[in-house]
Scaffold this motif. Sequence first.
Motif: not given
Lengths: 295, 241
Positions: B141-144, B172-174, B176-191
């Motif tokens: 029931r959550l949105s896409g 995803l809205a721009p 949120i996409v930006e936020k995902l980008g940050e998350i991935i950068r952050d994950l990379k930094a964490k190894g």
Amino acid sequence: MTEIFGFPIQALMGQLVLGLVNGSFYAMLSIGLSVIFGMLNIINFAHGAFYMIGAFLAWMGLYYWGISYWWSLILVPLAVALIGIAVERTLLQWIYKLDHLYGLLLTFGIALVIEGMFRHWFGVAGQPFDVPEGLTGGFNLGFMFLPKYRAWVIVASLTVCVGTWFIIEKTRLGSYLRAATENPKLTQAFGINVPIMVMLIYGLGVGLAGFAGVLAAPVLQVSPLMGSNMIIVVFAVVVIGGMGSIVGSIATGLMLGIVEAIPKVLYPEISSTMVFIIMAIVLLLRPAGLFGKER
Amino acid sequence: MSRRIEHTPVEYLRVTDLHAFYGESHVLHGMDFVVNQGECVSLLGRNGAGRTTTMRAILGLTGRRSGSIMLDGKDVIRLPPHRIARLGVGYCPEERGIYSSLSCEENLLLLPKVASGGMSVEEIYAMFPNLKERRHSQGTRLSGGEQQMLAMARILRTGARLLLLDEISEGLAPVIVEKLGEIIRDLKAKGYTILLVEQNFRFAAPLADRMYVVEHGRVATEIERRDLPSKMGLLRDYLGV
Ligand SMILES: Nc1ncnc2c1ncn2[C@@H]1O[C@H](COP(=O)(O)OP(=O)(O)OP(=O)(O)O)[C@@H](O)[C@H]1O
Ligand SMILES: [Mg+2]
């Protein structure tokens, strides 16, 4: 007042209780059938045989091995679940990818073999099983006499049904089971051991049938045919209630028990056909069943 | 010497001559690629090139497979899917794979923890407030967009070190996409090690250390990030953009 529209209240209430007793068995058996179908994709024709094994193990426990009814109530479902798991590991697991028809044929064959063995050992005559001490007699409610054992069957079955509902709908293990039913491949790719879940579900389903068998032993005759007499109505319950709905199985099981019992006082000829009339109507109006989701 | 010491890359995932089938249809024709520890590698390609199939083949979700899939030095091609996941592989599928028989929160908590170091539920809710708000709703029931967040969030909880992310920016809205980008950068930094499949080149390009172009079920070419500007023309030819 002792009559409604010329029918005796005593008899009606008696049938109502009997209906609820039968309905409790239907509920427990149909929950198992429906969760097994959901996860294994197999229409478990052997379900009635496991119910019969449950009743026989309780009977053998009492008369051969001196195991009391109360111990049987705990041990027999576990034993039946283990037998089920052995069947699942040795036979069923090889046919999950095939059409439903193969599962139906295989489990039908298993049912015939199990029934045949018990007929060979015990004959077809029913074995009497005494109502356990402490549950003999009954309550006089004024308008009717309620046998204690029948009341116990209804209470115990409903407790187990609600417990099963709780495990599947409200616990972590239940969320694994639901996920594995809905999308087994992805669930396994998330790190959940789906083959073990499948095995557990089969064990749980037939274990419930075994429990119903123990409860039934003092009410119905313990006979090799008791399972096949029961299973057809249970299939109707699953179809009417809708696949995959536990609440649906419980409600439909009880309802059909009553629907079948009441006509025994009013118009006995129709009683055994009632279930199938309802099934036909439900299938015409709601093909997915009363509680099932339309796909 | 003031030059920064380059760590020699440690291979985390090496796929060699991977063939995969769906029934009789032969979809992967010898995929070869490497993802080093802590790297973000992107698979690019046209629709139907075989990128999703590559991820599914790594997890054992396709039909018959051959070749080798070395994960942290161990060949996993013969392992059942749940054992591969338990080695620390988190999968965010293209179709999202949100369960309708589970609530939002049950979906989030479904995946077993495979290693320590995953995010806590509080951290996840802080990152995706929508999921907290909707935690009692039925998953589907959550949105896409919310389902996409949930699909991503649930693997962050598990501590998986290798993330297979299939089209996570889709729909995803721009912001949120930006936020995902940050998350991935952050994950990379964490190894964390990340394999990224993306239609959205502008999302993938700044994140990827390397890219592989996939065509007809095999790798057509490999592009290092530093060569990207000079190879834009080539890439355009491959992707037809
Ligand atoms: N379940 C399946 N059964 C048969 N063939 C399939 C199946 N899934 C995918 N294919 C085929 O495999 C090929 C590769 O598909 P895949 O989904 O891996 O492509 P993709 O690179 O992820 O493309 P997209 O951008 O569309 O997601 C396609 O030709 C597709 O038709
Ligand atoms: Mg794809």
